[in-house]
Scaffold this active site. Structure first.
Site, PDB file in Angstrom:
ATOM      1  N   HIS A  26       7.841  32.967 -16.849  1.00 21.89           N
ATOM      2  CA  HIS A  26       8.012  31.834 -15.937  1.00 21.89           C
ATOM      3  C   HIS A  26       7.757  30.500 -16.642  1.00 21.89           C
ATOM      4  O   HIS A  26       7.123  30.444 -17.704  1.00 21.89           O
ATOM      5  CB  HIS A  26       7.076  31.973 -14.731  1.00 21.89           C
ATOM      6  CG  HIS A  26       5.609  31.916 -15.104  1.00 21.89           C
ATOM      7  ND1 HIS A  26       4.951  30.736 -15.376  1.00 21.89           N
ATOM      8  CD2 HIS A  26       4.690  32.896 -15.259  1.00 21.89           C
ATOM      9  CE1 HIS A  26       3.692  30.984 -15.666  1.00 21.89           C
ATOM     10  NE2 HIS A  26       3.502  32.291 -15.621  1.00 21.89           N
ATOM     11  N   GLU A  97       1.440  39.788 -13.018  1.00 22.84           N
ATOM     12  CA  GLU A  97       0.667  39.565 -14.237  1.00 22.84           C
ATOM     13  C   GLU A  97      -0.559  40.476 -14.292  1.00 22.84           C
ATOM     14  O   GLU A  97      -1.036  40.979 -13.265  1.00 22.84           O
ATOM     15  CB  GLU A  97       0.234  38.081 -14.306  1.00 22.84           C
ATOM     16  CG  GLU A  97      -0.614  37.681 -15.509  1.00 22.84           C
ATOM     17  CD  GLU A  97       0.067  37.900 -16.862  1.00 22.84           C
ATOM     18  OE1 GLU A  97       0.368  39.067 -17.186  1.00 22.84           O
ATOM     19  OE2 GLU A  97       0.257  36.914 -17.597  1.00 22.84           O
TER      20      GLU A  97
END
Length: 231
Positions: A26, A97
């Site tokens: 990202h 994550e």
């Protein structure tokens, strides 16, 4: 609109060597710029992160993907949308994550002020995930990607994608420490003959990437002889 569902020719021996898994971290957030460990905390992209995410569209849009997977975190979803894949992506919880547990929001310096010997790749995080747990998630993603009908595109996070690349190479999770991946940077996991390889990694959008795909018998012989394949 990115092209989805394009069938790929079967690889030799039934191995899916035609396909690639493209991974994208990202774009920048406030915490990524400050070096703070960010897993469950929902943060929007900074303007710089939005600009760089939008810049991914040209480089990613030329490849047909049979499956687009997106982490459930907002920053990954924003990156996917700005790159042009938000409408065709599927949320994949396994792409979240590494769970930093008690270390969420802390920098490495702050953590090591309390535990000087701490090493994420060896120790994991108290109240969060161990390296083995993150590796198991990465293995599940790879298995799903190999069962997909074509190339796969994943939008996720730095540490998770580094583990994914390490496991693609059939290396221990800790090998990911050597695979730095910047914000809004892609990597391509592919094959050279029967070997899993990093075809490209941490390259700026639009950078030239090596040719991927199965090796024809003529190309195989030329390479083994030290020569270049004929066109």
């Amino acid at each position: 609109m990115p092209e989805l569902g394009v069938g790929l020719a079967p690889a030799v021996g039934g191995s899916p060597r035609w396909r690639t898994i493209t991974v994208v971290r990202h774009g920048e957030t406030e915490w990524s710029q400050n070096g703070r460990h960010t897993s469950r905390t929902e943060l929007a992209l900074l303007e710089l992160g939005r600009e760089r995410a939008a810049g991914l569209a040209a480089g990613l849009g030329g490849t047909p993907y049979g499956l687009v997977l997106i982490s459930p975190r907002r920053r990954a979803a924003e990156t996917a949308a700005l790159a042009g894949f938000g409408a065709v992506g599927e949320v994949c919880p396994e792409l979240a994550e590494w769970d930093y547990g008690d270390y969420e929001g802390l920098t490495t310096a702050e953590i090591r002020a309390e535990d000087p010997s701490w090493d994420l790749w060896r120790d994991g995080c108290p109240g969060g995930e161990s390296p083995a747990a993150v590796g198991a998630r990465a293995d599940a993603i790879i298995a799903r990607a190999l069962a997909a009908p074509g190339n796969v595109l994943c939008f996720a996070h730095g540490h998770l994608l580094r583990v994914l690349a390490a496991r693609w190479l059939e290396a221990p999770v800790a090998f990911g420490r050597h695979l730095a991946l910047g914000p809004a940077r892609p990597g391509v996991l592919g094959y050279e003959r029967d070997n899993r390889v990093l075809a490209s990694w941490n390259c700026p959008p639009g950078a030239a990437e090596p040719e991927l795909g199965p090796v024809s018998p003529a190309r195989d012989r030329a390479a083994d002889d030290g020569g270049a394949p004929s066109s």
